[in-house]
Design a protein around this motif. Structure first.
Motif, mmCIF file in Angstrom:
data_model
loop_
_atom_site.group_PDB
_atom_site.id
_atom_site.type_symbol
_atom_site.label_atom_id
_atom_site.label_comp_id
_atom_site.label_asym_id
_atom_site.label_seq_id
_atom_site.Cartn_x
_atom_site.Cartn_y
_atom_site.Cartn_z
ATOM 1 N N VAL A 97 -8.059 3.238 -1.800
ATOM 2 C CA VAL A 97 -6.853 2.437 -1.573
ATOM 3 C C VAL A 97 -5.775 2.915 -2.541
ATOM 4 O O VAL A 97 -6.016 3.015 -3.742
ATOM 5 N N TYR A 98 -4.590 3.208 -2.011
ATOM 6 C CA TYR A 98 -3.461 3.668 -2.803
ATOM 7 C C TYR A 98 -2.413 2.563 -2.812
ATOM 8 O O TYR A 98 -1.981 2.118 -1.757
ATOM 9 N N LEU A 99 -2.016 2.127 -4.032
ATOM 10 C CA LEU A 99 -1.190 0.928 -4.159
ATOM 11 C C LEU A 99 0.079 1.131 -4.973
ATOM 12 O O LEU A 99 0.142 1.985 -5.854
ATOM 13 N N TYR A 108 -6.226 3.660 -6.478
ATOM 14 C CA TYR A 108 -5.287 4.571 -7.127
ATOM 15 C C TYR A 108 -3.920 3.898 -7.178
ATOM 16 O O TYR A 108 -3.352 3.564 -6.143
ATOM 17 N N ILE A 109 -3.418 3.688 -8.391
ATOM 18 C CA ILE A 109 -2.098 3.078 -8.561
ATOM 19 C C ILE A 109 -1.065 4.201 -8.511
ATOM 20 O O ILE A 109 -1.034 5.064 -9.382
ATOM 21 N N GLN A 110 -0.216 4.158 -7.491
ATOM 22 C CA GLN A 110 0.755 5.224 -7.271
ATOM 23 C C GLN A 110 2.100 4.941 -7.918
ATOM 24 O O GLN A 110 2.841 5.870 -8.223
ATOM 25 N N ASN A 111 2.420 3.645 -8.095
ATOM 26 C CA ASN A 111 3.735 3.305 -8.634
ATOM 27 C C ASN A 111 3.761 1.830 -9.015
ATOM 28 O O ASN A 111 2.839 1.086 -8.698
ATOM 29 N N ILE A 112 4.849 1.445 -9.688
ATOM 30 C CA ILE A 112 5.078 0.039 -10.037
ATOM 31 C C ILE A 112 6.437 -0.353 -9.473
ATOM 32 O O ILE A 112 7.416 0.392 -9.600
ATOM 33 N N LEU A 146 0.859 -1.167 0.000
ATOM 34 C CA LEU A 146 0.000 0.000 0.000
ATOM 35 C C LEU A 146 0.900 1.222 0.000
ATOM 36 O O LEU A 146 1.962 1.217 0.618
ATOM 37 N N ALA A 147 0.478 2.261 -0.701
ATOM 38 C CA ALA A 147 1.300 3.459 -0.851
ATOM 39 C C ALA A 147 0.758 4.570 0.025
ATOM 40 O O ALA A 147 -0.390 4.970 -0.120
ATOM 41 N N GLY A 201 -2.027 4.236 3.187
ATOM 42 C CA GLY A 201 -2.501 3.942 1.846
ATOM 43 C C GLY A 201 -3.983 3.631 1.779
ATOM 44 O O GLY A 201 -4.481 3.277 0.725
ATOM 45 N N VAL A 202 -4.703 3.764 2.886
ATOM 46 C CA VAL A 202 -6.145 3.540 2.889
ATOM 47 C C VAL A 202 -6.822 4.741 3.531
ATOM 48 O O VAL A 202 -6.420 5.183 4.606
ATOM 49 N N LYS A 203 -7.834 5.265 2.854
ATOM 50 C CA LYS A 203 -8.654 6.335 3.417
ATOM 51 C C LYS A 203 -10.097 5.848 3.410
ATOM 52 O O LYS A 203 -10.530 5.195 2.460
ATOM 53 N N VAL A 204 -10.826 6.168 4.462
ATOM 54 C CA VAL A 204 -12.227 5.737 4.547
ATOM 55 C C VAL A 204 -13.109 6.864 5.033
ATOM 56 O O VAL A 204 -12.661 7.778 5.726
#
Length: 124
Positions: A65-67, A104-108, A31-32, A51-54
């Motif tokens: 979710v930010y990954l 949300y994909i933040q990076n690889i 998680l980012a 990396g998680v907001k609710v």
């Protein structure tokens, strides 16, 4: 509301469930976290829900979710699997209706290849 009184689930509980569900999906590296999470890291605070907001109401919630995804996995498939896993786990464990799960994909993450691994492949 039940006959006995109110039940309120804390945001942190929903975050923890969502973080665990997302982290268990194949292809997710981690998680980012955002800027706040980086500050927490510098202060030595470990937060497994980075990396998680609710947003949690009385009967429903929405989740972000930010990954960071592992290189080589199809991003849309991993993101959809995360959405399904988070929705199922949060619904099952909390009883809340999950209105939406935004990913949300933040990076690889590209795995580093060591020199040993590359020479072994080409030896006869």
């Amino acid at each position: 509301m039940s006959e006995l009184g109110n039940i309120r689930i804390a945001d942190e509980v929903v975050k923890t469930i969502a973080a665990k569900a997302a982290g268990d999906v194949e292809g997710v590296y981690k998680l980012a976290g955002g800027v706040v999470d980086e500050v927490s890291k510098m202060l030595g605070k470990k937060r497994p829900t980075n990396g998680v907001k609710v947003e949690v109401g009385e009967v429903e919630c929405s989740i972000e979710v930010y990954l960071v995804i592992k290189y080589g996995y199809q991003i849309p498939k991993v993101a959809e699997a995360v959405q399904k896993a988070v929705l199922e786990e949060v619904s099952k464990l909390s009883g809340l209706k999950v209105v939406e799960v935004n990913v949300y994909i933040q990076n690889i993450k590209v795995e580093e290849v060591t020199e040993e691994e590359t020479t072994e492949e080409y030896e006869d």
